[in-house]
Structures are given as C-alpha cells and as structure tokens.
Design an enzyme around this catalytic site. Sequence first.
Site, mmCIF file in Angstrom:
data_model
loop_
_atom_site.group_PDB
_atom_site.id
_atom_site.type_symbol
_atom_site.label_atom_id
_atom_site.label_comp_id
_atom_site.label_asym_id
_atom_site.label_seq_id
_atom_site.Cartn_x
_atom_site.Cartn_y
_atom_site.Cartn_z
ATOM 1 N N ASP A 13 61.572 -59.206 -1.090
ATOM 2 C CA ASP A 13 61.963 -59.194 0.316
ATOM 3 C C ASP A 13 60.677 -59.208 1.159
ATOM 4 O OD1 ASP A 13 61.003 -56.608 0.166
ATOM 5 O OD2 ASP A 13 62.870 -55.635 0.772
ATOM 6 N N HIS A 14 60.828 -59.000 2.460
ATOM 7 C CA HIS A 14 59.658 -59.024 3.346
ATOM 8 C C HIS A 14 58.645 -57.942 2.972
ATOM 9 C CE1 HIS A 14 62.791 -56.396 4.819
ATOM 10 N NE2 HIS A 14 61.876 -55.696 5.459
ATOM 11 N N CYS A 74 60.022 -55.226 -3.913
ATOM 12 C CA CYS A 74 60.496 -54.826 -2.584
ATOM 13 C C CYS A 74 59.662 -53.615 -2.175
ATOM 14 C CB CYS A 74 62.003 -54.584 -2.551
ATOM 15 S SG CYS A 74 62.605 -53.130 -3.443
ATOM 16 N N THR A 82 60.185 -50.336 -2.491
ATOM 17 C CA THR A 82 60.127 -49.333 -3.557
ATOM 18 C C THR A 82 60.310 -49.919 -4.954
ATOM 19 O OG1 THR A 82 62.505 -49.011 -3.425
ATOM 20 C CG2 THR A 82 61.132 -47.576 -2.043
ATOM 21 N N GLY A 83 60.812 -51.130 -5.039
ATOM 22 C CA GLY A 83 61.197 -51.714 -6.331
ATOM 23 C C GLY A 83 62.611 -51.329 -6.729
ATOM 24 N N GLY A 129 65.711 -51.112 -4.790
ATOM 25 C CA GLY A 129 66.839 -51.931 -4.349
ATOM 26 C C GLY A 129 66.908 -53.259 -5.076
ATOM 27 N N HIS A 151 60.238 -50.899 -25.547
ATOM 28 C CA HIS A 151 61.451 -50.149 -25.903
ATOM 29 C C HIS A 151 62.721 -50.749 -25.314
ATOM 30 C CE1 HIS A 151 59.557 -46.036 -27.114
ATOM 31 N NE2 HIS A 151 58.810 -47.055 -27.517
ATOM 32 N N ARG A 207 64.803 -49.719 -34.389
ATOM 33 C CA ARG A 207 65.823 -48.984 -33.632
ATOM 34 C C ARG A 207 66.059 -49.573 -32.248
ATOM 35 N NH1 ARG A 207 60.986 -46.526 -32.960
ATOM 36 N NH2 ARG A 207 60.518 -45.424 -31.015
ATOM 37 N N HIS A 208 65.032 -50.209 -31.689
ATOM 38 C CA HIS A 208 65.175 -50.739 -30.332
ATOM 39 C C HIS A 208 66.189 -51.883 -30.273
ATOM 40 C CE1 HIS A 208 61.885 -48.196 -29.345
ATOM 41 N NE2 HIS A 208 61.049 -48.841 -30.152
HETATM 42 C C1 RB5 Z 1 63.087 -52.680 3.252
HETATM 43 O O1 RB5 Z 1 62.826 -51.973 4.407
HETATM 44 C C2 RB5 Z 1 63.261 -51.716 2.071
HETATM 45 O O2 RB5 Z 1 64.425 -50.970 2.239
HETATM 46 C C3 RB5 Z 1 63.288 -52.477 0.777
HETATM 47 O O3 RB5 Z 1 62.120 -53.207 0.640
HETATM 48 C C4 RB5 Z 1 63.378 -51.651 -0.497
HETATM 49 O O4 RB5 Z 1 62.437 -50.623 -0.517
HETATM 50 C C5 RB5 Z 1 64.710 -51.225 -0.926
HETATM 51 O O5 RB5 Z 1 64.895 -50.671 -2.010
#
Ligand code: RB5
Length: 153
Positions: free
Chosen positions: A8-9, A66, A68-69, A71, A99, A133-134
């Site tokens: 995303d942005h 994104c 946080t990674g 979403g 794993h 096992r994996h």
């Molecule tokens: C965008 O503002 C933010 O919510 C998105 O990049 C992400 O962190 C969502 O999980």
Amino acid sequence: MRIAMGSDHAGFDLKDLLATTLESWGHDVIDLGTDNSVDSVDYPDFGAAVGNAVASRRAELGVVVCGTGIGISIAANKVAGVRAAVVHDVTSARLAREHNHANVLCLGARLIGAPVALDALEAWLNAIPGEGRHVGRIAKLHALDERNVEEER
Ligand code: RB5
C-alpha cells in the site's frame, strides 16, 4: 526466481527499494502496485493481488509491504495456497521459510528499517524449506485450504 511484489502507500518506498535490490540479485520482479506513497490505497487489494499471483504460480514467491505488515499479510493469507508470514528480523524470516514454507514475506515499513528488511529478505530467500516433520504440517495447512474451498462451493 520470479517474485511478485505489492504494497500500500505506507509500504511503497520500502517495496521500491526491495524490488530494485531483488533485480540486482538477478530475480524477475512482477510489481503489482501500488505506484506511489502519496495516494492512500487499501492494503487488501495488494495482498490479494500478490497472493493470487503466487497461488496461480504466476510467481514462485511474493513479497508484500504495508505499515505494519499485518493487514497485507491477512489479505494474502485469504488466498488458498498462500502461506504469508510477517517477520521483523532475520531469524523469523529464515524460520518462516524453513519451518512454515512461507511463500509470501510480509514486512512492516513503519516498524523496521531498510537494513533489517533487506537482511530479512535475503535470509528468507536463502533459507531451504525444511523436510521431515515440517512437510506433514504444511500438508495440514494445505488441507485447511482445501476445506475452505470446499465450504465455498
Ligand atoms: C495504512 O495507514 C496502514 O493501516 C497499513 O499500511 C497497515 O499498517 C495495515 O495493516
């Protein structure tokens, strides 16, 4: 290797850096967007696009970014056959491949810096999916996908 990428942005700048680096390492990058860091877009669209590219084997692996990674990983994991893992360091990146046979790497551009992201990317790519096992556990993940597809019918 052919690698699909999406962000995303919030993840655009890091995606751009990772894409350039992957190409310098000799990989083919399929960039599924977004194409700038200014216009606000929705991470599910890009997580799904990369997930679909990997599940359909248009790409062997995927990388999504994104803020946080989180979403974009949730979105990618909605696609049957995708094993998307959010990682924050080299060890979790390596273990996600060894794993969990993670086929989509998810990074949070607002949480980790570019050097850590690049090291994590390299560790994930160089890791060898584990056997023994994996394999049985991956088969159980696959069975969950199959069950979900059945329920959709
Ligand atoms: C965008 O503002 C933010 O919510 C998105 O990049 C992400 O962190 C969502 O999980």
